[in-house]
Scaffold this motif. Structure first.
Motif: not given
Length: 615
Positions: A43-66
């Motif tokens: 979250l702090a160093h590697h995820l590129r994500y705009d939580f205000d714009r979850p549909a941003h096409p450049g967002n990384d995608r995080l999947i919690l499989s567990k």
């Protein structure tokens, strides 16, 4: 963040996971605590994500499989400022967005529903494929897996497919905490065992102490810089890390901590640290969808055309009109006719080989990125992927599934190739649409219609050729049916779909020669069913006879019964279906042996009319 700050953030995630589970009186805090350091660094160093714009096409995608470790995910959302503390403690409560296992129906930052283990990585492969081959965007897909779920075969379908496609934009982080639900996992803390398996499939692997934030940071950085192959970060962790009474102890899976207040104190107390994920890179619009004119294939009445052929041609035409349509197939494209799409739109065609779970998961992954997937294989083989279909519905994913070679009409191939359970399976899926065309023009219309529907859509196609009954401009609304024969003196209504429509029409000719008028209804929309037409037929003819190339449980007969669940009297209803185990024989012989051919329908019709007269 520096090392101390990362450690503090991880402790905050542990504390909040404990608090959320305690407030709910249930949950999986120990499974959340083992992966807290990984989540903090990501979250702090590697995820590129705009939580205000979850549909941003450049967002990384995080999947919690567990997905059972949802308290960790929700605690991360709180740290990112996406939710507040008040919402965090509504975890698992009525009306809360924070369900026991995360779903995109409730939360815009969730890519796919998880909780049925072994699904996150296969869906992640689909998302990564979309990024690499369709969106051509620089986003990365991060999948956090548990070690227990690596016993699922679907994980290894995904592992092979990801390596084959060189998905270097995909990273799986495996939380190897050694303990499953009832005890130790198969390989415990043997990271080498997991590494050998991933390496055998062509993955780059990194082994790391999952509680050393600096080591995790380096590992995730290495994953980002690896090219040509996906990366598996194997993180050795301890379940319940940080609280001595539960750390690395059996028998505590899925239970809140015995003393939450004491645990919070041991973890250093409550914090309210905030972290801002890195901004996603500027990226073009996800994809453009030209509103091209659909030049649907057309056939003249009387032509002999297999509905599987019509599917292939119609899908290829739809792909020409809509740039958001993609096709997937399970290495039977020459039979399903998906190859027609592949020939015209190779950049949007995905061969999934004989891995039906991965095929459906990839379709779900494409759908999460805004694409409209059509995934095809033999109807019989879709049963193998039923759990993925079920979870697609939980996700609210819009996927089109096509099952060819349905029923005993397959002929000599025998029962292993005959889809005889597919209608029941697909009808049982929440919010699904189930369509079963009988001719080429009907198929073409329904293929195009499916693209605009919601949820899971299923189209059943047939192997053998059949005469075209409808003109190319006929409309086939979902939830409708077609009355092919009717008159004022009808004494019976035969309800059929697909191949049995043609048998029903032949039976009607036989009975007409004997002075018995019957009505024939083409129930091409099996779900939703045309209640109005069926109720009117029951009132006017007094008796319904359903005939289907499917087992009697859950198919057309049960769909017809759904029209009479409003408390009104159920009409006299007789069902013809496949009740024996077929062998190998010609299609005509198979239909006759199953008692669903024209002769069988005519015989049943005569018996019903005679009994109705006696009564």
């Amino acid at each position: 963040m520096n090392t101390a700050e990362l450690v503090d953030l991880a402790q905050q995630l542990r504390v909040d996971s404990v608090r959320a589970s305690a407030a709910a009186g249930s949950g999986h805090p120990t499974s959340s605590m083992s992966a807290a350091d990984v989540m903090a660094v990501l979250l702090a160093h590697h995820l590129r994500y705009d939580f205000d714009r979850p549909a941003h096409p450049g967002n990384d995608r995080l999947i919690l499989s567990k997905g059972h470790a949802s308290p960790l995910l929700y605690s991360a959302y709180k740290a990112a400022g996406a939710i507040d503390d008040g919402e965090l403690v509504t975890f698992r409560k009525l009306g809360s967005r924070l369900e026991g296992h995360p779903t995109p129906r409730r939360l815009p930052w969730v890519e796919t529903a998880t909780g049925s283990l072994g699904q996150g990585l296969p869906v992640g492969v689909g998302v990564a494929l979309a990024g690499k081959r369709l969106d051509r965007a620089g986003y990365r897909v991060w999948v956090i897996c548990g070690d227990s779920e690596l016993a699922e075969g679907s994980v290894w379908e995904a592992a092979e497919h990801a390596a084959f496609e060189h998905l270097d934009n995909l990273t799986a982080v495996v939380d190897v905490n050694r303990l499953g639900q009832r005890g130790p996992t198969r390989h415990g803390h043997d990271l080498d065992a997991y590494a050998r398996r991933f390496q055998a499939f062509g993955w780059h692997t990194i082994q790391v102490d999952g509680h050393d934030v600096d080591a995790v940071d380096r590992a995730l950085g290495e994953a980002r810089s690896t090219t040509g192959q996906p990366t598996a970060v194997l993180a050795r962790t301890l379940k319940g890390k940080g609280v001595a009474s539960v750390e690395d102890r059996e028998g505590l899976h899925g239970k809140p901590l015995p003393d939450a207040e004491e645990a919070v104190a041991e973890l250093g107390g409550r914090r309210d640290r905030r972290v801002r994920a890195h901004e996603p890179s500027a990226t073009r619009t996800l994809h453009s969808v030209p509103t091209g004119r659909l030049e649907a294939p057309r056939w003249e009445k009387g032509e002999e055309v297999a509905t599987r052929d019509a599917y292939g041609e119609a899908l290829a035409a739809l792909g020409g009109a809509r740039a958001d349509v993609v096709a997937l197939d399970g290495e039977v494209g020459d039979s399903t006719r998906a190859e027609f799409f592949a020939e015209e739109h190779p950049d949007r065609y995905f061969e999934c080989y004989i891995a039906e779970q991965q095929m459906v998961a990839a379709a779900v992954g494409f759908a999460t990125r805004g694409w409209v997937p059509y995934a095809a294989t033999f109807a019989a083989f879709l049963t193998r992927a039923h759990d993925f279909v079920r979870m697609a519905a939980v996700s609210g994913a819009g996927v089109n599934l096509v099952g060819s070679h349905a029923g005993v009409a397959v002929g000599q191939d025998g029962p292993s190739q005959m889809g005889l359970e597919d209608l029941a399976m697909m009808r049982s899926v929440y919010g699904s649409t189930v369509l079963y065309p009988c001719d080429a023009n009907q198929t073409a219309r329904l293929v195009a219609t499916m693209a605009g529907l919601d949820g899971v859509r299923y189209l059943r196609t047939s192997r053998g050729e059949a005469p075209v009954l409808y003109g190319p401009d006929e409309e086939f609304p979902v939830g409708g049916s077609k009355v092919l024969r009717s008159g004022p003196h009808d004494r019976l209504t035969v309800v059929a779909a697909g191949v049995t429509v043609h048998e029903a029409l032949a039976a009607a000719d036989v009975l007409e020669g004997e002075g018995i008028a019957i009505r024939v209804v083409d129930l091409y929309s099996v779900k939703p069913v045309d209640r109005e037409t069926l109720r009117r037929a029951a009132e006017e003819t007094g008796c319904l006879l359903t005939v289907e190339d499917h087992h009697e449980e859950g198919g057309i007969g049960d769909a017809v019964l759904d029209a009479f669940t409003d408390g009104r009297p159920v009409p006299r209803l007789v069902r013809l279906a496949v009740r024996t185990m077929p062998g190998s024989a010609s299609p005509d012989q198979q239909l006759h042996a199953a008692g669903i051919d024209a002769a069988s329908i005519a015989a049943a019709g005569k018996l019903l009319v005679e009994e109705a007269v006696v009564r």
